[in-house]
Design a protein around this motif. Structure first.
Motif, PDB file in Angstrom:
ATOM      1  N   GLN B  67       0.820  -1.209   0.000  1.00  0.00           N
ATOM      2  CA  GLN B  67       0.000   0.000   0.000  1.00  0.00           C
ATOM      3  C   GLN B  67       0.860   1.267   0.000  1.00  0.00           C
ATOM      4  N   ILE B  68       1.868   1.317   0.863  1.00  0.00           N
ATOM      5  CA  ILE B  68       2.666   2.546   0.978  1.00  0.00           C
ATOM      6  C   ILE B  68       3.504   2.768  -0.282  1.00  0.00           C
ATOM      7  N   SER B  69       4.070   1.676  -0.829  1.00  0.00           N
ATOM      8  CA  SER B  69       4.887   1.881  -2.030  1.00  0.00           C
ATOM      9  C   SER B  69       4.002   2.261  -3.209  1.00  0.00           C
ATOM     10  N   GLN B  70       2.803   1.695  -3.300  1.00  0.00           N
ATOM     11  CA  GLN B  70       1.889   2.107  -4.379  1.00  0.00           C
ATOM     12  C   GLN B  70       1.532   3.578  -4.240  1.00  0.00           C
ATOM     13  N   HIS B  71       1.362   3.985  -2.987  1.00  0.00           N
ATOM     14  CA  HIS B  71       1.024   5.379  -2.728  1.00  0.00           C
ATOM     15  C   HIS B  71       2.200   6.276  -3.143  1.00  0.00           C
ATOM     16  N   ALA B  72       3.424   5.877  -2.775  1.00  0.00           N
ATOM     17  CA  ALA B  72       4.618   6.652  -3.152  1.00  0.00           C
ATOM     18  C   ALA B  72       4.748   6.723  -4.674  1.00  0.00           C
ATOM     19  N   HIS B  73       4.585   5.571  -5.331  1.00  0.00           N
ATOM     20  CA  HIS B  73       4.681   5.558  -6.798  1.00  0.00           C
ATOM     21  C   HIS B  73       3.635   6.487  -7.421  1.00  0.00           C
ATOM     22  N   SER B  74       2.443   6.517  -6.820  1.00  0.00           N
ATOM     23  CA  SER B  74       1.382   7.372  -7.363  1.00  0.00           C
ATOM     24  C   SER B  74       1.786   8.836  -7.284  1.00  0.00           C
ATOM     25  N   GLU B  75       2.439   9.216  -6.188  1.00  0.00           N
ATOM     26  CA  GLU B  75       2.899  10.604  -6.061  1.00  0.00           C
ATOM     27  C   GLU B  75       3.919  10.919  -7.155  1.00  0.00           C
ATOM     28  N   GLY B 107       8.081  15.537  -2.775  1.00  0.00           N
ATOM     29  CA  GLY B 107       8.306  15.453  -1.325  1.00  0.00           C
ATOM     30  C   GLY B 107       7.444  14.362  -0.696  1.00  0.00           C
ATOM     31  N   HIS B 108       6.179  14.264  -1.123  1.00  0.00           N
ATOM     32  CA  HIS B 108       5.299  13.210  -0.595  1.00  0.00           C
ATOM     33  C   HIS B 108       5.866  11.835  -0.939  1.00  0.00           C
ATOM     34  N   GLY B 109       6.344  11.709  -2.170  1.00  0.00           N
ATOM     35  CA  GLY B 109       6.952  10.443  -2.583  1.00  0.00           C
ATOM     36  C   GLY B 109       8.109  10.108  -1.650  1.00  0.00           C
ATOM     37  N   LEU B 110       8.911  11.121  -1.345  1.00  0.00           N
ATOM     38  CA  LEU B 110      10.058  10.884  -0.456  1.00  0.00           C
ATOM     39  C   LEU B 110       9.638  10.417   0.935  1.00  0.00           C
ATOM     40  N   TYR B 111       8.631  11.091   1.551  1.00  0.00           N
ATOM     41  CA  TYR B 111       8.253  10.628   2.903  1.00  0.00           C
ATOM     42  C   TYR B 111       7.710   9.222   2.852  1.00  0.00           C
ATOM     43  N   LEU B 112       6.930   8.953   1.788  1.00  0.00           N
ATOM     44  CA  LEU B 112       6.285   7.648   1.724  1.00  0.00           C
ATOM     45  C   LEU B 112       7.288   6.533   1.475  1.00  0.00           C
ATOM     46  N   TYR B 113       8.268   6.787   0.596  1.00  0.00           N
ATOM     47  CA  TYR B 113       9.317   5.767   0.420  1.00  0.00           C
ATOM     48  C   TYR B 113      10.046   5.550   1.746  1.00  0.00           C
ATOM     49  N   SER B 114      10.268   6.635   2.485  1.00  0.00           N
ATOM     50  CA  SER B 114      10.938   6.485   3.786  1.00  0.00           C
ATOM     51  C   SER B 114      10.095   5.659   4.740  1.00  0.00           C
ATOM     52  N   ALA B 115       8.780   5.923   4.738  1.00  0.00           N
ATOM     53  CA  ALA B 115       7.888   5.151   5.617  1.00  0.00           C
ATOM     54  C   ALA B 115       7.948   3.670   5.231  1.00  0.00           C
ATOM     55  N   ALA B 116       7.970   3.389   3.934  1.00  0.00           N
ATOM     56  CA  ALA B 116       8.028   1.990   3.485  1.00  0.00           C
ATOM     57  C   ALA B 116       9.379   1.368   3.846  1.00  0.00           C
ATOM     58  N   GLU B 117      10.426   2.181   3.829  1.00  0.00           N
ATOM     59  CA  GLU B 117      11.760   1.649   4.171  1.00  0.00           C
ATOM     60  C   GLU B 117      11.826   1.161   5.617  1.00  0.00           C
ATOM     61  N   THR B 118      11.009   1.757   6.494  1.00  0.00           N
ATOM     62  CA  THR B 118      11.008   1.307   7.896  1.00  0.00           C
ATOM     63  C   THR B 118      10.472  -0.123   8.006  1.00  0.00           C
ATOM     64  N   LEU B 119       9.882  -0.626   6.928  1.00  0.00           N
ATOM     65  CA  LEU B 119       9.355  -1.991   6.939  1.00  0.00           C
ATOM     66  C   LEU B 119      10.359  -2.966   6.333  1.00  0.00           C
ATOM     67  N   GLY B 120      11.550  -2.470   6.011  1.00  0.00           N
ATOM     68  CA  GLY B 120      12.616  -3.370   5.582  1.00  0.00           C
ATOM     69  C   GLY B 120      12.751  -3.539   4.082  1.00  0.00           C
ATOM     70  N   ASP B 124      15.517   1.801  -3.489  1.00  0.00           N
ATOM     71  CA  ASP B 124      16.021   1.308  -4.777  1.00  0.00           C
ATOM     72  C   ASP B 124      15.186   0.133  -5.284  1.00  0.00           C
ATOM     73  N   ASP B 125      14.860  -0.775  -4.370  1.00  0.00           N
ATOM     74  CA  ASP B 125      14.054  -1.926  -4.785  1.00  0.00           C
ATOM     75  C   ASP B 125      12.676  -1.486  -5.264  1.00  0.00           C
ATOM     76  N   MET B 126      12.094  -0.528  -4.523  1.00  0.00           N
ATOM     77  CA  MET B 126      10.753  -0.076  -4.909  1.00  0.00           C
ATOM     78  C   MET B 126      10.806   0.640  -6.261  1.00  0.00           C
ATOM     79  N   MET B 127      11.844   1.470  -6.443  1.00  0.00           N
ATOM     80  CA  MET B 127      11.993   2.204  -7.700  1.00  0.00           C
ATOM     81  C   MET B 127      12.240   1.237  -8.857  1.00  0.00           C
ATOM     82  N   ASP B 128      13.069   0.215  -8.597  1.00  0.00           N
ATOM     83  CA  ASP B 128      13.323  -0.777  -9.651  1.00  0.00           C
ATOM     84  C   ASP B 128      12.030  -1.487 -10.053  1.00  0.00           C
ATOM     85  N   ALA B 129      11.224  -1.827  -9.047  1.00  0.00           N
ATOM     86  CA  ALA B 129       9.952  -2.497  -9.346  1.00  0.00           C
ATOM     87  C   ALA B 129       9.059  -1.580 -10.179  1.00  0.00           C
TER      88      ALA B 129
END
Lengths: 288, 349
Positions: B67-75, B107-120, B124-129
């Protein structure tokens, strides 16, 4: 009566848009427009011409930088280049609004309804973005030129130019840091980034000369403006120091013939204006 | 640490924890996992926050990353349809507001990717996907922005729908996501206001401008309603997401609220919605709307929208063209670190 530009209460427009984007009490273009409307901000013909030059430089650069947003190498750079573009656009709006006050024209009249030959931008600002290194090279020259320019313009005998410069110099200080950090990184990163950084500097350096050319207007304007040639020594020193730290040579190219201040532009400006002005010109007289 | 693996010699627990494993295959939990699950269930029962260091069910973690990475990608993808008009914005004030808005989205994309990163998972992986076309983003950004009025319609309707969706997410059970949403929502409300203001100006402008505004509202209406996702009876992830206190209201509930908001605000604009079935149902106390074309929604989601290929290609080329810059920054940082450690060794000697 000339308003005290530092007295924000005197300049504030409480009816300005709900979507005002300048936080706090910083001087906004809307405030300058209001002062012009009330007759409290009326530049002389020379000051207006001078403001037009600075405004056009910033406007064309903002237009160029705006293209990077959504295309930058890293999200942080989408934000950083977007921020620099916004700052430049803010400066442009202030300078153009003030210039327009001399001729009964708005910032939009000047931006959208002048012809190419009526623009006063220097060629450097018109140069295409190229790759990221070319954009950084352009930024590096621009920031090392604008920073001392605005710092000196704060001392202008014209209070409005002084006020606009006071806001701008703080922002350009950050642009200077941004471009310096990238020149060092690209020069000292990989072989490819170093090659690209050198190529970018070679591409942009011929347009340095025009920035520091004096002419009749800069001679007449006196204490209200800044004599361009007076900034050259500092520019050579500050850029020289960073290029030395980056172990890069100062490009030795001959300087290009400018002419932007007289309305003689590079091949690129016409295309920039075509894109920028198309919608406004499709609906002349419309409000947006 | 491996999760959901039965340690050797441990008896299988009789009653695997209830919350979060309902759809997982039958697995045998370690004592740490059982304690973790109990703690997690208690957090959810109290409607409190789960933080990155807390134990959480794998399915919860996976669902949040999705959910969070989809949200970041949408931003990030969502920057493109609006960036399309930055260079042509018809006044300098509008240009300035639009630039600020698109920059906010980065900026929203950045916070959201950071939030997703806290889940391990790494950015880079999310961007590659994303650039490999393996990740989803909001389908609405696959529609083109063909006139300036689309900047108004996107702000008013698309950002308006995003706000309806995201305000309840400020209370999402996963702490970093909820907190990111607080800031995102503040900026989104500015975005929605600027969009409304664009439409209002056009609606009160020349006949051509008014027509441009109405046309944009007509085109963005149905796609913005479909942003809430499929109807409740056909929304596979909703139920579990609500049980975990990530999602607070169902798709249809949020869609109904959004329609109500549009129905009121469109009157102020003096424009109309392209749906004559919009009405407030006094019995159910809910707003209703006409049928939506879910076949089109599925087509766009499956990659067959007007701009899917274009949006992905732009992101891919920005990412690939920028690779040398990221490599340079990393190489420079490594050289500086090496220099510092050499200097430190010299100083110590």
């Amino acid at each position: 009566m000339t308003p005290d530009p530092h007295d924000v209460g005197a300049l504030g427009d409480s009816s300005a848009s709900a979507t005002r984007i300048t936080p706090g009490f910083a001087l906004r273009p809307e405030d300058i427009a209001l002062a012009a409307e009330q007759g409290t901000a009326k530049p002389s013909e020379d000051v207006a011409e001078y403001a037009l030059r600075l405004g056009d430089d910033a406007l064309i650069l903002a237009q160029r930088l705006g293209h990077w947003i959504s295309r930058a190498p890293e999200l942080e750079e989408d934000v950083a280049l977007g921020n620099i573009a916004l700052d430049q656009l803010g400066h442009a709006r202030s300078f153009l609004t003030y210039a327009g006050a001399a001729w009964g024209k708005s910032e939009d009249d000047l931006a959208y309804f002048r012809r190419e030959g009526e623009f006063r931008s220097a060629h450097l600002f018109e140069q295409p973005n190229g790759d990221f290194a070319a954009t950084i090279a352009r930024q590096f020259i621009v920031a090392n030129y604008q920073f001392p320019l605005y710092r000196e313009l704060v001392k202008s005998s014209d209070p409005m130019l002084s006020a606009i410069a006071a806001k701008a110099v703080k922002e350009v200080d950050y642009h200077l840091d941004h471009s310096t950090q990238w020149v060092l990184r690209l020069a000292g990163g990989t072989d490819e980034s170093r090659r690209r950084m050198e190529a970018g500097l070679n591409l942009m350096w011929p347009f340095v000369g025009e920035l520091f050319e004096d002419d009749a207007l800069t001679a007449r304007i006196g204490d209200a403006g800044v004599v361009p040639s007076s900034l050259k020594e500092e520019f050579d020193r500050t850029t020289g120091a960073i290029l030395a730290e980056a172990e890069l040579d100062v490009p030795g190219h001959p300087m290009a013939t400018g002419g932007g201040r007289r309305g003689n532009h590079s091949e690129h400006l016409g295309l920039v204006l075509a894109e920028m002005q198309v919608l406004a010109r499709e609906f002349p007289g419309a409000s947006w | 640490m491996a999760r959901n693996v039965q340690p050797a010699g441990q008896p299988a627990p009789q009653n695997p924890a209830s919350n979060g494993t309902a759809q997982a295959p039958a697995v045998v939990l370690s004592p740490e996992d059982i304690a973790g699950q109990e703690n997690f269930d208690a957090i959810i029962a109290k409607d409190s926050r789960v933080e990155p260091k807390d134990w959480m069910p794998e399915a919860y973690r996976r669902s949040l990353v999705r959910q969070i990475s989809q949200h970041a990608h949408s931003e990030i993808i969502g920057m493109q349809p609006e960036a399309n008009w930055i260079t042509r914005a018809p006044s300098l004030k509008r240009k300035s507001i639009l630039m600020a808005k698109v920059q906010d989205e980065a900026g929203h994309g950045l916070y959201l990717y950071s939030a997703a990163e806290t889940l391990g998972t790494t950015r880079d992986d999310m961007m590659d996907a994303l650039v490999a076309g393996k990740a989803r983003y909001s389908s609405i950004f696959n529609y083109p922005t063909v006139t300036w009025a689309d900047m108004g319609a996107i702000g008013w309707m698309v950002d308006g729908a995003a706000i309806c969706n995201q305000v309840p997410l400020c209370r999402a059970s996963y702490g970093p996501y909820g907190r990111a949403m607080v800031r995102v929502c503040k900026e989104e409300s500015f975005h929605q206001r600027q969009g409304f203001e664009i439409l209002l100006e056009l609606a009160n402008g020349t006949p051509e401008q008014r027509e441009m505004a109405q046309n944009a509202v007509n085109r963005w209406y149905a796609p913005s309603l479909m942003m809430f996702g499929p109807p409740d009876d056909n929304s596979p992830n909703s139920k579990q997401s609500m049980a975990w206190n990530i999602k607070r209201f169902s798709n249809d509930e949020l869609r109904s609220r959004f329609v109500g908001m549009l129905a009121e605000q469109v009157k102020v604009l003096g424009l109309t919605l392209p749906d004559d079935e919009v009405r407030f149902n006094e019995d159910t106390k809910k707003w209703e709307h006409g049928p939506l074309d879910w076949a089109e929604f599925k087509e766009v989601l499956a990659g067959r929208g007007p701009c899917n290929a274009q949006r992905l290609e732009r992101r891919r080329s920005a990412h690939e063209d920028g690779a040398w810059v990221r490599e340079a920054a990393a190489a420079y940082a490594a050289k500086q670190a090496a220099k510092q450690s050499t200097n430190a060794q010299k100083a110590a000697a």
